[in-house]
Design a protein around this motif. Structure first.
Motif, PDB file in Angstrom:
ATOM      1  N   PHE A  11      26.724  12.514 -27.406  1.00  0.00           N
ATOM      2  CA  PHE A  11      25.955  12.649 -28.638  1.00  0.00           C
ATOM      3  C   PHE A  11      25.967  11.345 -29.440  1.00  0.00           C
ATOM      4  N   PHE A  12      27.143  10.743 -29.578  1.00  0.00           N
ATOM      5  CA  PHE A  12      27.221   9.522 -30.380  1.00  0.00           C
ATOM      6  C   PHE A  12      26.752   8.285 -29.622  1.00  0.00           C
ATOM      7  N   LYS A  13      26.866   8.269 -28.315  1.00  0.00           N
ATOM      8  CA  LYS A  13      26.368   7.121 -27.557  1.00  0.00           C
ATOM      9  C   LYS A  13      24.849   7.153 -27.429  1.00  0.00           C
ATOM     10  N   TRP A  14      24.280   8.321 -27.065  1.00  0.00           N
ATOM     11  CA  TRP A  14      22.842   8.409 -26.819  1.00  0.00           C
ATOM     12  C   TRP A  14      22.106   9.295 -27.814  1.00  0.00           C
ATOM     13  N   GLY A  15      22.836   9.979 -28.682  1.00  0.00           N
ATOM     14  CA  GLY A  15      22.192  10.825 -29.685  1.00  0.00           C
ATOM     15  C   GLY A  15      21.558  12.073 -29.116  1.00  0.00           C
ATOM     16  N   ARG A  16      22.080  12.536 -28.003  1.00  0.00           N
ATOM     17  CA  ARG A  16      21.479  13.707 -27.367  1.00  0.00           C
ATOM     18  C   ARG A  16      22.507  14.398 -26.486  1.00  0.00           C
ATOM     19  N   PHE A  17      22.211  15.646 -26.201  1.00  0.00           N
ATOM     20  CA  PHE A  17      22.997  16.396 -25.227  1.00  0.00           C
ATOM     21  C   PHE A  17      22.237  16.497 -23.905  1.00  0.00           C
ATOM     22  N   TYR A  18      20.949  16.159 -23.929  1.00  0.00           N
ATOM     23  CA  TYR A  18      20.140  16.205 -22.712  1.00  0.00           C
ATOM     24  C   TYR A  18      20.734  15.299 -21.639  1.00  0.00           C
ATOM     25  N   ASP A  19      20.572  15.709 -20.407  1.00  0.00           N
ATOM     26  CA  ASP A  19      20.955  14.889 -19.266  1.00  0.00           C
ATOM     27  C   ASP A  19      19.661  14.411 -18.608  1.00  0.00           C
ATOM     28  N   VAL A  71       3.577  12.699 -18.402  1.00  0.00           N
ATOM     29  CA  VAL A  71       3.510  11.394 -17.746  1.00  0.00           C
ATOM     30  C   VAL A  71       4.385  10.415 -18.518  1.00  0.00           C
ATOM     31  N   GLY A  72       5.249   9.708 -17.796  1.00  0.00           N
ATOM     32  CA  GLY A  72       6.077   8.700 -18.432  1.00  0.00           C
ATOM     33  C   GLY A  72       7.157   8.203 -17.494  1.00  0.00           C
ATOM     34  N   THR A  73       7.651   7.011 -17.779  1.00  0.00           N
ATOM     35  CA  THR A  73       8.746   6.414 -17.018  1.00  0.00           C
ATOM     36  C   THR A  73      10.070   6.826 -17.652  1.00  0.00           C
ATOM     37  N   ARG A  74      11.152   6.485 -17.008  1.00  0.00           N
ATOM     38  CA  ARG A  74      12.485   6.740 -17.580  1.00  0.00           C
ATOM     39  C   ARG A  74      12.610   6.057 -18.938  1.00  0.00           C
ATOM     40  N   SER A  75      12.114   4.848 -19.024  1.00  0.00           N
ATOM     41  CA  SER A  75      12.147   4.106 -20.281  1.00  0.00           C
ATOM     42  C   SER A  75      11.372   4.838 -21.377  1.00  0.00           C
ATOM     43  N   ASP A  76      10.193   5.373 -21.030  1.00  0.00           N
ATOM     44  CA  ASP A  76       9.402   6.143 -22.007  1.00  0.00           C
ATOM     45  C   ASP A  76      10.172   7.354 -22.507  1.00  0.00           C
ATOM     46  N   VAL A  77      10.824   8.049 -21.596  1.00  0.00           N
ATOM     47  CA  VAL A  77      11.587   9.241 -21.959  1.00  0.00           C
ATOM     48  C   VAL A  77      12.745   8.858 -22.876  1.00  0.00           C
ATOM     49  N   GLU A  78      13.451   7.792 -22.528  1.00  0.00           N
ATOM     50  CA  GLU A  78      14.563   7.326 -23.373  1.00  0.00           C
ATOM     51  C   GLU A  78      14.073   6.975 -24.775  1.00  0.00           C
ATOM     52  N   GLN A  79      12.927   6.287 -24.869  1.00  0.00           N
ATOM     53  CA  GLN A  79      12.386   5.929 -26.180  1.00  0.00           C
ATOM     54  C   GLN A  79      11.982   7.167 -26.971  1.00  0.00           C
ATOM     55  N   PHE A  80      11.410   8.157 -26.298  1.00  0.00           N
ATOM     56  CA  PHE A  80      11.044   9.404 -26.960  1.00  0.00           C
ATOM     57  C   PHE A  80      12.283  10.078 -27.537  1.00  0.00           C
ATOM     58  N   LEU A  81      13.367  10.077 -26.770  1.00  0.00           N
ATOM     59  CA  LEU A  81      14.582  10.741 -27.230  1.00  0.00           C
ATOM     60  C   LEU A  81      15.304   9.967 -28.326  1.00  0.00           C
ATOM     61  N   VAL A  82      14.991   8.681 -28.497  1.00  0.00           N
ATOM     62  CA  VAL A  82      15.553   7.917 -29.619  1.00  0.00           C
ATOM     63  C   VAL A  82      15.080   8.527 -30.938  1.00  0.00           C
ATOM     64  N   GLY A  83      13.831   8.968 -31.003  1.00  0.00           N
ATOM     65  CA  GLY A  83      13.332   9.634 -32.208  1.00  0.00           C
ATOM     66  C   GLY A  83      14.102  10.904 -32.493  1.00  0.00           C
ATOM     67  N   ILE A  84      14.445  11.625 -31.449  1.00  0.00           N
ATOM     68  CA  ILE A  84      15.258  12.826 -31.611  1.00  0.00           C
ATOM     69  C   ILE A  84      16.651  12.433 -32.082  1.00  0.00           C
ATOM     70  N   LYS A  85      17.160  11.295 -31.595  1.00  0.00           N
ATOM     71  CA  LYS A  85      18.484  10.826 -31.979  1.00  0.00           C
ATOM     72  C   LYS A  85      18.564  10.599 -33.485  1.00  0.00           C
ATOM     73  N   ILE A  86      17.564   9.947 -34.055  1.00  0.00           N
ATOM     74  CA  ILE A  86      17.562   9.675 -35.492  1.00  0.00           C
ATOM     75  C   ILE A  86      17.539  10.986 -36.274  1.00  0.00           C
ATOM     76  N   LYS A  87      16.688  11.914 -35.867  1.00  0.00           N
ATOM     77  CA  LYS A  87      16.636  13.217 -36.539  1.00  0.00           C
ATOM     78  C   LYS A  87      17.955  13.951 -36.397  1.00  0.00           C
ATOM     79  N   THR A  88      18.578  13.886 -35.229  1.00  0.00           N
ATOM     80  CA  THR A  88      19.832  14.581 -34.980  1.00  0.00           C
ATOM     81  C   THR A  88      20.931  14.023 -35.871  1.00  0.00           C
ATOM     82  N   TYR A  89      21.035  12.696 -35.976  1.00  0.00           N
ATOM     83  CA  TYR A  89      22.038  12.102 -36.856  1.00  0.00           C
ATOM     84  C   TYR A  89      21.837  12.569 -38.295  1.00  0.00           C
ATOM     85  N   TYR A  90      20.590  12.634 -38.717  1.00  0.00           N
ATOM     86  CA  TYR A  90      20.299  13.076 -40.076  1.00  0.00           C
ATOM     87  C   TYR A  90      20.801  14.498 -40.292  1.00  0.00           C
ATOM     88  N   TYR A  91      20.510  15.409 -39.354  1.00  0.00           N
ATOM     89  CA  TYR A  91      20.917  16.803 -39.506  1.00  0.00           C
ATOM     90  C   TYR A  91      22.433  16.961 -39.453  1.00  0.00           C
TER      91      TYR A  91
END
Length: 193
Positions: free
Chosen positions: A71-79, A156-176
């Motif tokens: 959670f603190f390294k990547w801001g997510r629980f997703y694998d 449609v997306g690359t691994r990099s695209d998915v990681e960038q998408f989840l960064v937005g979730i990371k910011i929201k998660t830290y806020y919550y």
């Protein structure tokens, strides 16, 4: 009319000409099942990125600590795991494990190139099996295991695209999390509970 023709062309092209596959996950791990599957067609290969809801280490204490770390390294629980399908082979760059048990904890994260002929097929679809608790892949099923089948989605997306998408979730998660702990702190010290 041009838009309708274009949409039909995309549907036909992705249905009939792209490499087809399916992911099989042991039924007892359905709570950590597939959340999303992204594909991206490079010039000579299909990149497949599978997002799982979570991964649970067989030892619950280690799992708890690892969830906090993740959670603190990547801001997510997703694998997230990624592999590549070419015309005649599948490449697992860091997510292959020829395991004997789903709960294996050693010798995970291996590189492997396998001929597509070594995979089971469901019609024209390659069958990719999840072989361990941390979602390593394998070209054959584990013994005495029932599976849930997941099919490719239209994401449609690359691994990099998915990681960038989840960064937005990371910011929201830290806020919550910050909001939750501040609320608990405020309630505790002001006797509101």
């Amino acid at each position: 009319m041009k838009k309708i023709i274009f949409i039909l062309f995309v549907i036909i092209a992705t249905t009939f000409f792209s490499i087809q596959f399916e992911i099989k996950l042991p039924i007892f791990d359905k709570n950590n099942g597939v959340y999303q599957i992204y594909t991206f067609e490079h010039q000579n290969k299909l990149e497949v990125t599978v997002v799982f809801w979570d991964e649970d280490h067989p030892n619950s204490l280690i799992d708890f600590i690892y969830d906090i770390y993740r959670f603190f390294k990547w801001g997510r629980f997703y694998d997230i795991e990624t592999f590549f399908i070419l015309d005649d082979k599948v490449i697992f760059e860091d997510d292959y494990c020829n395991s004997q048990s789903y709960f294996q904890t050693e010798k995970l994260h291996n590189y492997k190139e396998l001929s597509t002929n070594t995979f089971e097929k469901d019609g024209e679809k390659l069958v990719i099996y999840v072989s361990t608790w941390n979602h390593m892949f394998l070209n054959k099923p584990l013994p005495n295991t029932n599976y849930i089948t997941y099919f490719s989605t239209n994401l449609v997306g690359t691994r990099s695209d998915v990681e960038q998408f989840l960064v937005g979730i990371k910011i929201k998660t830290y806020y919550y999390v910050f909001f939750f702990f501040n609320s608990c702190y405020f309630c505790y010290f002001n006797n509101f509970y």
